[in-house]
Scaffold this motif. Structure first.
Motif, PDB file in Angstrom:
ATOM      1  N   GLN A  87       1.036  -1.306  -0.126  1.00 19.64           N
ATOM      2  CA  GLN A  87       0.069  -0.064   0.148  1.00 19.64           C
ATOM      3  C   GLN A  87       0.710   1.179   0.040  1.00 19.64           C
ATOM      4  OE1 GLN A  87      -2.792   0.090   3.156  1.00 19.64           O
ATOM      5  NE2 GLN A  87      -2.635   2.180   3.199  1.00 19.64           N
ATOM      6  N   GLN A  88       0.557   2.181  -0.918  1.00 20.51           N
ATOM      7  CA  GLN A  88       1.292   3.312  -0.783  1.00 20.51           C
ATOM      8  C   GLN A  88       0.750   4.561  -0.003  1.00 20.51           C
ATOM      9  OE1 GLN A  88       0.991   4.338  -4.992  1.00 20.51           O
ATOM     10  NE2 GLN A  88       2.781   3.389  -5.491  1.00 20.51           N
ATOM     11  N   ARG A 111      -3.419   6.981   3.054  1.00 18.83           N
ATOM     12  CA  ARG A 111      -3.013   6.158   1.652  1.00 18.83           C
ATOM     13  C   ARG A 111      -3.087   7.054   0.561  1.00 18.83           C
ATOM     14  NH1 ARG A 111      -6.352   0.608   1.026  1.00 18.83           N
ATOM     15  NH2 ARG A 111      -5.269  -0.066  -0.581  1.00 18.83           N
ATOM     16  N   LYS A 113      -2.320   7.486  -3.752  1.00 19.17           N
ATOM     17  CA  LYS A 113      -2.067   6.910  -5.040  1.00 19.17           C
ATOM     18  C   LYS A 113      -1.160   7.867  -5.888  1.00 19.17           C
ATOM     19  CE  LYS A 113      -6.204   4.333  -6.043  1.00 19.17           C
ATOM     20  NZ  LYS A 113      -7.567   4.581  -6.684  1.00 19.17           N
ATOM     21  N   THR A 115       1.685   7.100  -9.473  1.00 17.65           N
ATOM     22  CA  THR A 115       1.843   6.414 -10.432  1.00 17.65           C
ATOM     23  C   THR A 115       2.951   5.726 -10.404  1.00 17.65           C
ATOM     24  OG1 THR A 115       2.567   8.192 -11.619  1.00 17.65           O
ATOM     25  CG2 THR A 115       0.563   7.474 -12.329  1.00 17.65           C
TER      26      THR A 115
END
Lengths: 122, 209
Positions: A87-88, A111, A113, A115
């Motif tokens: 998980q980023q 959390r 997201k 790329t």
């Protein structure tokens, strides 16, 4: 570039994913016990990355049965077989030592997201 | 024993296949040119003199230039002598070049260099004395060495008494170092562990046998 860096970079013979501080990662590594070797998995939050080239290390923190474990891995150690990003996380600091003072829910990292850039060796 | 003159580059990390991480020191070793062969007949002892780091003629003084010109050699900044056996001496002649191929991986070697200068150092740094208490009424002297002897007998300080003074900048030899890796193309020797001196200092690597 000076020769020390060049030689150091030659020792890097594997590609690692671009994980950052705050990410939850899975580290697959082997352990030598006398003559036996066995594989182990270590999953936790990356709280620090330091060093340059082949000297680079990262610290993973996890809570195992209520006991906090922090493990420092040399990034280019041949014992590390694989690193997976579970998980980023989004954090505002490079070193997440403040997590050590927190308890319970507040230790959760937001959390994020991103790329996935491919194999930047960072 | 036969060896090479080199320049310390610095330290980095290396891994064994078993996963063990070790500290390694890089040395730019050679190529060294044989500048003189000293034999018992001419000099009274047997050594091989090597030159390292080629320089322009105007960087050297005339006596040294004459030494090179006599044997029609290039000029070198650093000269060092290595004690060798007579049969080793006969393999080489003036002008032949030695490089890292004289060493093998996992060979045990000695490395000699000049240690880092620490200036005028006190007894705590120089001789690992413990110093004095920071509390319990200590005044003025916290890092001193204490008494340096008795009174009227012997009425002098014994020779060799450990006191403050100049530390470092000495010739230091480290024995039993292992060669981890050799890079023949770039004339690099990787030595396991640390060696004396700062970066870019001149060191000699010698064989033990």
């Amino acid at each position: 570039m000076d020769i020390l860096q060049i030689v150091g970079n030659e020792g890097i013979n594997k590609e690692v994913p671009d994980f950052r501080q705050g990410d939850t990662i899975k580290v697959h590594f082997t352990i030598h016990e006398m003559e036996k070797t066995r594989k182990q998995l270590f999953q936790g939050i990356v709280i620090q990355k330091r060093g340059n080239g082949i000297n680079k290390t990262f610290t993973v923190r996890k809570i195992s049965h209520g006991i906090v474990v922090e493990k420092i891995f040399p990034l280019y150690s041949p014992l590390i077989k694989k690193i997976e990003i579970v998980q980023q996380g989004q954090v505002r600091r490079a070193k997440l030592f403040y997590l050590r003072k927190l308890r319970g829910k507040s230790t959760k990292v937001k959390r994020a997201k991103r790329t996935q850039s491919k194999n930047t060796n960072n | 024993m036969l060896g090479l003159i080199g320049k310390k580059i610095g330290m980095t990390r290396a891994f064994y296949e078993s996963g063990d991480s070790i500290p390694v020191t890089l040395i730019q070793a050679g190529p060294c040119t044989v500048t003189q062969l000293k034999s018992i007949d001419t000099d009274g002892y047997i050594t091989i003199q090597l030159g390292f780091n080629e320089v322009k003629d105007n960087k050297l003084n005339k006596p040294l230039l004459g030494h090179f010109k006599k044997n029609k050699l290039n000029s070198f900044k650093f000269l060092k002598e290595f004690k060798v056996e007579n049969k080793v001496l006969k393999k080489y002649k003036s002008g032949s070049v030695l490089n890292t191929s004289i060493f093998k991986v996992n060979e045990i070697v000695k490395v000699t260099g000049t240690s880092k200068g620490k200036g005028f150092a006190g007894v705590m740094k120089r001789h690992k004395f413990h110093g004095k208490n920071m509390t319990h009424g200590t005044h003025e002297s916290f890092r001193g060495g204490g008494s340096i002897g008795q009174c009227a007998t012997p009425s002098r300080v014994f020779r060799g008494k450990k006191m403050s003074g100049h530390m470092g900048n000495q010739t230091v030899t480290v024995k039993n170092l292992t060669i981890f890796k050799i890079d023949k193309e770039r004339n690099l020797i990787f030595i396991k562990g640390a060696i004396p001196g700062h970066r870019n200092s001149i060191v000699t690597i010698r064989k033990i046998k």
